[in-house]
Design a protein around this motif. Sequence first.
Motif, PDB file in Angstrom:
ATOM      1  N   GLU A 104       2.117  -0.875   0.714  1.00 58.56           N
ATOM      2  CA  GLU A 104       1.148  -1.938   0.926  1.00 58.56           C
ATOM      3  C   GLU A 104      -0.220  -1.558   0.369  1.00 58.56           C
ATOM      4  O   GLU A 104      -0.922  -2.390  -0.186  1.00 58.56           O
ATOM      5  N   GLY A 133       2.815   2.229   5.077  1.00 61.75           N
ATOM      6  CA  GLY A 133       1.559   1.743   4.528  1.00 61.75           C
ATOM      7  C   GLY A 133       1.306   2.103   3.083  1.00 61.75           C
ATOM      8  O   GLY A 133       0.421   1.527   2.458  1.00 61.75           O
ATOM      9  N   GLN A 173      -3.135   1.686   5.099  1.00 58.37           N
ATOM     10  CA  GLN A 173      -3.224   0.278   4.723  1.00 58.37           C
ATOM     11  C   GLN A 173      -4.591  -0.301   5.091  1.00 58.37           C
ATOM     12  O   GLN A 173      -5.226  -0.972   4.286  1.00 58.37           O
TER      13      GLN A 173
END
Length: 158
Positions: free
Chosen positions: A59, A56, A30
């Motif tokens: 995202e 992550g 991320q």
Amino acid sequence: MLPPLRGKNESGRLLAVLQGMVPQGPLDLQAAVYAFCNRPRRGVGLLISDLLTPDGTAEAVSALRRAGLQPAVIQILAPEEARPRLEGPLELVDCETGATITTAITGAALRAYGHRFAAWTANLETLCAAQQAALLRLATDQPLEQMLIAILRGRLVR
């Protein structure tokens, strides 16, 4: 992180950069994508990873989309990650963190792993479809040139 590349004429440069890459341990996916998205960009945002990170991924793909990029995900896995051929008592070492665990691998454990791996890959496909992100899976036992040709031809999971 690659510099911006444009057009098919950059494929040689892309190949050279990919051949020179060396695994460097755990990645905060991320944070890496957010750093990439801080500069104004347009075009395709290409995420190349094994995606074997605790979190992550969703995202990161979403951040590429929010940055105005068309996200594309290339997942590169070793064949052993999809179909491990282990059995008996083992000490496993994480090649990125160096962490070790001692375990015993049985047929039941391999079947359970196979089910979890299938669910994980299906989840990744669903995630990419929801973000309108192309997904391409490649294996580390493929020559890099074959991988690049697959990328350029757009052999993607939809």
